[in-house]
Structures are given as C-alpha cells and as structure tokens.
Scaffold this active site. Structure first.
Site, PDB file in Angstrom:
ATOM      1  N   GLU A   1      45.764  40.244 -20.019  1.00 17.48           N
ATOM      2  CA  GLU A   1      44.799  39.897 -18.840  1.00 17.48           C
ATOM      3  C   GLU A   1      43.506  39.627 -19.224  1.00 17.48           C
ATOM      4  O   GLU A   1      42.789  38.640 -18.808  1.00 17.48           O
ATOM      5  CB  GLU A   1      44.747  40.858 -17.742  1.00 17.48           C
ATOM      6  CG  GLU A   1      46.299  41.297 -17.320  1.00 17.48           C
ATOM      7  CD  GLU A   1      46.665  40.252 -16.351  1.00 17.48           C
ATOM      8  OE1 GLU A   1      46.079  39.068 -16.037  1.00 17.48           O
ATOM      9  OE2 GLU A   1      47.775  40.213 -15.850  1.00 17.48           O
TER      10      GLU A   1
ATOM     11  N   ASN B   1      41.551  35.835 -19.439  1.00 19.79           N
ATOM     12  CA  ASN B   1      40.394  35.612 -18.595  1.00 19.79           C
ATOM     13  C   ASN B   1      39.296  34.793 -19.424  1.00 19.79           C
ATOM     14  O   ASN B   1      38.700  33.983 -19.007  1.00 19.79           O
ATOM     15  CB  ASN B   1      39.750  37.057 -18.055  1.00 19.79           C
ATOM     16  CG  ASN B   1      38.822  36.648 -17.105  1.00 19.79           C
ATOM     17  OD1 ASN B   1      39.008  36.293 -15.969  1.00 19.79           O
ATOM     18  ND2 ASN B   1      37.553  37.322 -17.493  1.00 19.79           N
TER      19      ASN B   1
ATOM     20  N   ARG C   1      46.675  30.364  -9.862  1.00 21.39           N
ATOM     21  CA  ARG C   1      46.106  31.755 -10.372  1.00 21.39           C
ATOM     22  C   ARG C   1      46.789  32.875  -9.533  1.00 21.39           C
ATOM     23  O   ARG C   1      46.573  32.802  -8.084  1.00 21.39           O
ATOM     24  CB  ARG C   1      44.982  31.630 -10.621  1.00 21.39           C
ATOM     25  CG  ARG C   1      44.269  30.313 -11.466  1.00 21.39           C
ATOM     26  CD  ARG C   1      44.437  30.970 -12.885  1.00 21.39           C
ATOM     27  NE  ARG C   1      44.524  29.863 -13.883  1.00 21.39           N
ATOM     28  CZ  ARG C   1      44.750  29.688 -14.846  1.00 21.39           C
ATOM     29  NH1 ARG C   1      45.718  30.660 -15.528  1.00 21.39           N
ATOM     30  NH2 ARG C   1      44.709  28.745 -15.758  1.00 21.39           N
TER      31      ARG C   1
END
Lengths: 148, 102
Positions: A47, A51, A105
């Site tokens: 994650e 990002n 997303r």
C-alpha cells in the site's frame, strides 16, 4: 532480537511493488513472525509503495526509499519519497478517500496500513515528499480487534 | 498474474491466479472486461483459490467490475478467498457488494 536494519532505493514504478514487499517479508522472516503477521506486513508495504508510485510523481520519474529497522520484538518500516506530498494528511487517512475517483481507486490504502500494522505515522519527508512510518509488533495479533 | 474464464450453464466462472496489485491491475481489469463482454450469463463467480496476494488496488478493480455488471443486472459472487483476502474484504465491506459463496 538484536538491532538490525536494511535500506534500499528503487525507481517508483509498479513492477517494484512486488519486489518491495517480498524484500521486506524476507528480512522479517528472520524474526519468526506468524503467517498472518507476514501477510499484514506485505500488504501494508504494498500500500505504501503503491501510494508513492501512483501519487508522488505525476511526471512519472521518481525514487522510493525503503528502510526496515528491527529491534526487540518489532519492526519499523519507513517508506519515503521526494514527490509532491499530501496536502491534507488527516483527510488522506479517512476510509474511501481518494484524489483519483475516476481511476477505480478504493481509497482504503491508509486504512489498511493503519489496521494491519500496530502504528502508522505520516510526515513530510524533509521539505517535500511523504514519509510513511509503520510499526509491527510480533506476537501482538491476539490484541488486534476482530473485524466483523 | 493470470485470469482464466469459463462460461457454463449461465454462469461466468473467473479464476484469478497470482498477485493482484497496482502493477497487474490494468491487465486484469482488461481481461475481466473482455471475459464479461462475451457470451450470455446470469451471474459471475470469481474464484480466488489461486490468488496469492491482493491489496486495496485489487479491491478497486473488483468494485469497478461490480459497478459495470450492476448496470446489466448481473450479480458477482466471491468464492475460495484466502484468510488474508477475507480480512481485506471484511474491512472494506466488499462482501456487501459481492457476497461470498461456498
């Protein structure tokens, strides 16, 4: 456990997400974590790196720094970039919040990092960029609240 | 990351194999849309028994497919998630959109 650390830098591109989570998992395996703890760490690293890949460098050219520090019964994972950063860090941590709603997303990245790890801190990386600092305490999963 | 699909008796079966993340998402999104655009079926069952890893990008991919199929009135069901995938699904509420079947 003895104090230990590793640090790598890599280009902020999608193909390195698997590399990053695999490297961190391999490092953490030295400390005999449970399968659930390793999966939690892999997901949180994925994650954080995603990002940086998706949001930090709009022109597509940038670098991610990944550092893991092990001490006592915990690991601290620091994922940092020198990109555009996040204007409102509190807002970014809200579940389902995304700055790219048209790109399918989920907006759950920081929520997953926060839930799967024992501690999550977001800060500026120097004068720009983002630093994500996550801590996992091995053997603490019994204290993790059950998700219903 | 690979996708296998098979249409049988009015159901589109999809098997996801490998690691679903930001890097593989575009390919899987395209493959799923291609599979769902062919043939006539009443429901979709996504089998996750060979999915080795998934993060929130995978959730975004699945929600995207849910929205497209909802417009056609076709429900999507999940089967054989790993313990870890199940943890993500429960946290994100995905099961409310795509119920788990045994």
């Amino acid at each position: 456990m003895k104090k230990n650390y590793m640090e790598i830098k890599f280009k902020a591109i999608g193909i390195n997400e698997m590399f990053a989570r695999t490297v961190v998992a391999a490092f953490c395996l030295q400390y005999d974590p449970s399968l659930e703890e390793i999966n939690d760490i892999k997901t949180a690293v994925s994650e954080a790196v995603t990002n940086a890949v998706v949001h930090a460098y709009p022109n597509g050219d940038g670098e991610v720094c990944l550092r893991v520090e092990a001490e006592n019964n915990s690991v601290k994972i620091i994922v940092s970039d020198k990109g555009i950063g996040i204007k409102d860090m509190e807002k970014a941590r809200e579940p389902f919040y995304t700055t790219k709603p048209n790109e399918e997303r989920s907006g759950m990245g920081f929520t997953i990092m926060e839930s799967f790890m024992d501690e999550l801190k977001l800060s500026k990386n120097g004068d720009k960029g983002l630093q994500v600092e996550m801590t996992k305490v091995f053997g603490s999963s019994a204290q993790t609240p059950e998700i219903c | 990351m690979k996708l296998k699909s098979r249409l049988y008796n009015g159901t589109m079966y999809v098997l996801l194999c490998g690691e679903l993340d930001e890097h593989s998402a575009t390919h899987i999104r395209e493959e799923m849309d291609k599979a769902f655009s062919s043939g006539i079926f009443k429901q979709i069952i996504i089998d996750l028994s060979e999915l080795e890893f998934m993060d929130s990008t995978g959730v975004g991919v699945l929600i995207g497919r849910y929205k497209k199929m909802k417009e056609r009135g076709i429900p999507i069901y999940i089967c054989n998630p790993s313990t870890h995938a199940e943890k993500i699904f429960k946290m994100t509420g995905l099961y409310e959109l795509m119920p788990k079947i045994i």
